[in-house]
Enzyme design. Structure first.
Site, PDB file in Angstrom:
ATOM      1  N   LYS A  71       0.811  -1.220   0.000  1.00 33.59           N
ATOM      2  CA  LYS A  71       0.000   0.000   0.000  1.00 33.59           C
ATOM      3  C   LYS A  71       0.848   1.276   0.000  1.00 33.59           C
ATOM      4  O   LYS A  71       0.427   2.302  -0.504  1.00 33.59           O
ATOM      5  CB  LYS A  71      -0.950   0.011   1.207  1.00 33.59           C
ATOM      6  CG  LYS A  71      -2.132  -0.938   1.033  1.00 33.59           C
ATOM      7  CD  LYS A  71      -3.128  -0.777   2.168  1.00 33.59           C
ATOM      8  CE  LYS A  71      -4.309  -1.699   1.950  1.00 33.59           C
ATOM      9  NZ  LYS A  71      -5.340  -1.576   2.977  1.00 33.59           N
ATOM     10  N   GLY A 131      -4.220  -0.376  17.107  1.00 37.40           N
ATOM     11  CA  GLY A 131      -3.440  -0.580  15.891  1.00 37.40           C
ATOM     12  C   GLY A 131      -2.948   0.733  15.327  1.00 37.40           C
ATOM     13  O   GLY A 131      -3.536   1.802  15.582  1.00 37.40           O
ATOM     14  N   ALA A 135      -4.438   0.232   7.897  1.00 35.09           N
ATOM     15  CA  ALA A 135      -5.875   0.472   8.069  1.00 35.09           C
ATOM     16  C   ALA A 135      -6.115   1.484   9.193  1.00 35.09           C
ATOM     17  O   ALA A 135      -6.970   2.373   9.064  1.00 35.09           O
ATOM     18  CB  ALA A 135      -6.583  -0.841   8.368  1.00 35.09           C
ATOM     19  N   ARG A 156       1.182  -2.165  19.543  1.00 31.81           N
ATOM     20  CA  ARG A 156       2.332  -2.942  20.028  1.00 31.81           C
ATOM     21  C   ARG A 156       3.632  -2.157  19.813  1.00 31.81           C
ATOM     22  O   ARG A 156       4.436  -2.011  20.707  1.00 31.81           O
ATOM     23  CB  ARG A 156       2.365  -4.279  19.280  1.00 31.81           C
ATOM     24  CG  ARG A 156       3.535  -5.147  19.609  1.00 31.81           C
ATOM     25  CD  ARG A 156       3.480  -6.439  18.839  1.00 31.81           C
ATOM     26  NE  ARG A 156       3.476  -6.258  17.377  1.00 31.81           N
ATOM     27  CZ  ARG A 156       3.433  -7.244  16.512  1.00 31.81           C
ATOM     28  NH1 ARG A 156       3.369  -8.485  16.928  1.00 31.81           N
ATOM     29  NH2 ARG A 156       3.443  -6.997  15.217  1.00 31.81           N
TER      30      ARG A 156
HETATM   31  P1  NAP Z   1      -0.856  -3.761   8.860  1.00 29.83           P
HETATM   32  O1  NAP Z   1      -0.527  -2.469   8.205  1.00 29.83           O
HETATM   33  O2  NAP Z   1       0.051  -4.924   8.681  1.00 29.83           O
HETATM   34  O3  NAP Z   1      -1.025  -3.463  10.436  1.00 29.83           O
HETATM   35  C1  NAP Z   1      -1.222  -4.510  11.352  1.00 29.83           C
HETATM   36  C2  NAP Z   1      -1.534  -3.960  12.738  1.00 29.83           C
HETATM   37  O4  NAP Z   1      -1.798  -5.054  13.623  1.00 29.83           O
HETATM   38  C3  NAP Z   1      -0.391  -3.165  13.355  1.00 29.83           C
HETATM   39  O5  NAP Z   1      -0.905  -2.195  14.225  1.00 29.83           O
HETATM   40  C4  NAP Z   1       0.336  -4.281  14.127  1.00 29.83           C
HETATM   41  O6  NAP Z   1       1.101  -3.795  15.218  1.00 29.83           O
HETATM   42  C5  NAP Z   1      -0.825  -5.063  14.676  1.00 29.83           C
HETATM   43  N1  NAP Z   1      -0.478  -6.451  14.974  1.00 29.83           N
HETATM   44  C6  NAP Z   1      -0.334  -7.460  14.079  1.00 29.83           C
HETATM   45  N2  NAP Z   1      -0.020  -8.611  14.733  1.00 29.83           N
HETATM   46  C7  NAP Z   1       0.016  -8.299  16.051  1.00 29.83           C
HETATM   47  C8  NAP Z   1       0.263  -9.066  17.223  1.00 29.83           C
HETATM   48  N3  NAP Z   1       0.554 -10.380  17.164  1.00 29.83           N
HETATM   49  N4  NAP Z   1       0.221  -8.444  18.430  1.00 29.83           N
HETATM   50  C9  NAP Z   1      -0.056  -7.113  18.502  1.00 29.83           C
HETATM   51  N5  NAP Z   1      -0.306  -6.328  17.413  1.00 29.83           N
HETATM   52  C10 NAP Z   1      -0.273  -6.927  16.211  1.00 29.83           C
HETATM   53  O7  NAP Z   1      -2.304  -4.287   8.409  1.00 29.83           O
HETATM   54  P2  NAP Z   1      -3.592  -3.415   8.031  1.00 29.83           P
HETATM   55  O8  NAP Z   1      -3.692  -3.261   6.567  1.00 29.83           O
HETATM   56  O9  NAP Z   1      -3.582  -2.194   8.884  1.00 29.83           O
HETATM   57  O10 NAP Z   1      -4.771  -4.435   8.458  1.00 29.83           O
HETATM   58  C11 NAP Z   1      -5.044  -4.695   9.831  1.00 29.83           C
HETATM   59  C12 NAP Z   1      -6.262  -5.616   9.920  1.00 29.83           C
HETATM   60  O11 NAP Z   1      -7.395  -4.937   9.404  1.00 29.83           O
HETATM   61  C13 NAP Z   1      -6.136  -6.900   9.101  1.00 29.83           C
HETATM   62  O12 NAP Z   1      -6.713  -7.945   9.846  1.00 29.83           O
HETATM   63  C14 NAP Z   1      -6.960  -6.634   7.853  1.00 29.83           C
HETATM   64  O13 NAP Z   1      -7.536  -7.789   7.296  1.00 29.83           O
HETATM   65  C15 NAP Z   1      -8.049  -5.730   8.417  1.00 29.83           C
HETATM   66  N6  NAP Z   1      -8.590  -4.811   7.387  1.00 29.83           N
HETATM   67  C16 NAP Z   1      -9.943  -4.852   7.175  1.00 29.83           C
HETATM   68  C17 NAP Z   1     -10.472  -4.009   6.225  1.00 29.83           C
HETATM   69  C18 NAP Z   1     -11.945  -4.057   5.953  1.00 29.83           C
HETATM   70  O14 NAP Z   1     -12.378  -3.570   4.907  1.00 29.83           O
HETATM   71  N7  NAP Z   1     -12.766  -4.588   6.837  1.00 29.83           N
HETATM   72  C19 NAP Z   1      -9.666  -3.117   5.492  1.00 29.83           C
HETATM   73  C20 NAP Z   1      -8.292  -3.091   5.768  1.00 29.83           C
HETATM   74  C21 NAP Z   1      -7.767  -3.962   6.724  1.00 29.83           C
HETATM   75  P3  NAP Z   1       2.644  -3.364  14.987  1.00 29.83           P
HETATM   76  O15 NAP Z   1       2.594  -1.956  14.471  1.00 29.83           O
HETATM   77  O16 NAP Z   1       3.236  -3.480  16.331  1.00 29.83           O
HETATM   78  O17 NAP Z   1       3.223  -4.330  13.992  1.00 29.83           O
END
Ligand code: NAP
Length: 287
Positions: A71, A131, A135, A156
């Site tokens: 992204k 988070g 997203a 985290r």
């Molecule tokens: P991303 O950029 O990879 O961010 C992941 C987030 O989750 C970060 O804040 C990360 O913390 C945290 N995280 C991941 N594993 C963790 C763990 N084991 N313990 C604590 N914190 C953890 O991903 P993203 O694009 O933001 O997506 C996040 C979630 O939202 C995903 O599940 C995705 O499927 C969902 N999502 C849904 C939609 C929708 O339309 N409904 C749209 C976008 C995303 P750190 O910063 O410490 O790594």
């Protein structure tokens, strides 16, 4: 659907993409909107991103979505950005405009649309955002333009929360901001109006985990988990059990996809309403 020499190609790029619902959603929307288009998903290696984008231009791919982990990195290969994508520094939708690839971001607005669909007004509300990834950025920055009173960012990795807090302050210095980790030690839970989980915790393969416990929050608190796979995350189950209003991630998934179609085809709001039919199809596919 019949494919012929006029069929236009749209797609998703990311890694991994094997669990993505985007092909299902967008192909169904093409059918609803009567478009002679097809949507595929491509698993891309980071070192091939430039070749992929050059190839898309060469064969005139009309538009595509971008997901984890591209992204942000995609931006260097694009010809321009919408104001939202510029502010967020992240792109989830790209449109081919006469050979130029322009990046957009529909995550934040898609999320906000679902709040409005649920009659939730964020004005003067206290937000707990879990988070600080892609997203969470989209959601936090969009909310900061919608009149919220305060936001607590729990993540985290502290540094990412600090960066998001700075961006929010730049957009609206009047919002009260604070940061911490997912233990929520410094927070007054009773003050929180809306909890938003934008971490990957609760999503397959972390489906047995919940980012936080809900004890201590007021019953009026709304719990919004943007994770959509599984549909009922551990957090949503707990929220339902305790009687909180709970919203899962499926509606956001749908709304951000509808906004991508709006970008690609310049469709007006009334026409876009037809795409809501896809929701029924999604509930069948997502357990
Ligand atoms: P991303 O950029 O990879 O961010 C992941 C987030 O989750 C970060 O804040 C990360 O913390 C945290 N995280 C991941 N594993 C963790 C763990 N084991 N313990 C604590 N914190 C953890 O991903 P993203 O694009 O933001 O997506 C996040 C979630 O939202 C995903 O599940 C995705 O499927 C969902 N999502 C849904 C939609 C929708 O339309 N409904 C749209 C976008 C995303 P750190 O910063 O410490 O790594």
């Amino acid at each position: 659907m019949s494919i012929d020499s006029s069929t236009t190609l749209y797609c998703l790029i990311g890694n991994p993409i094997d669990k993505s619902l985007s092909p299902l959603i967008h192909n169904e929307m093409f059918r609803i909107f009567g478009k002679n288009s097809i949507y595929l998903a491509f698993n891309i290696e980071e070192n091939k991103l430039r070749d992929v984008i050059d190839g898309f231009k060469a064969i005139n791919v009309k538009g595509f979505n971008v997901t984890i982990p591209f992204k942000k990195t995609i931006i260097r290969y694009l010809d321009g950005l919408s104001p939202e994508a510029e502010i967020l520094g992240a792109v989830n939708t790209v449109k081919n405009q006469d050979g130029k690839l322009i990046g957009y971001n529909t995550d934040g607005e898609g999320f906000y649309k679902t709040l409005r669909n649920n009659d939730i007004d964020v004005k003067d509300k206290n937000i707990l955002l879990l988070g600080a990834g892609g997203a969470a950025y989209g959601i936090g920055i969009t909310l900061s333009t919608k009149g919220i009173k305060s936001i607590y960012i729990a993540n985290r990795t502290r540094e990412k929360a600090v960066n998001l807090e700075k961006e929010i302050k730049k957009i609206n210095p009047n919002i009260s901001t604070s940061i911490g980790d997912l233990s929520l030690r410094e927070i007054n839970k009773k003050d929180i109006d809306i909890i938003i989980n934008a971490t990957s915790i609760g999503m397959y393969p972390l489906e047995n985990l919940s980012p936080i416990e809900l004890n201590g929050f007021d019953k009026k608190t709304i719990v919004y988990d943007i994770v959509y796979k599984p549909r009922e995350t551990k957090l949503i189950k707990e929220a339902n059990l305790r009687g909180f209003k709970a919203i899962n991630g499926l509606s956001m998934l749908l709304e951000q996809a509808i906004l991508s179609q709006k970008v690609w085809f310049n469709l007006d709001e009334k026409f876009l309403e037809k795409a809501k039919k896809v929701e029924g199809l999604l509930s069948v596919y997502v357990e």
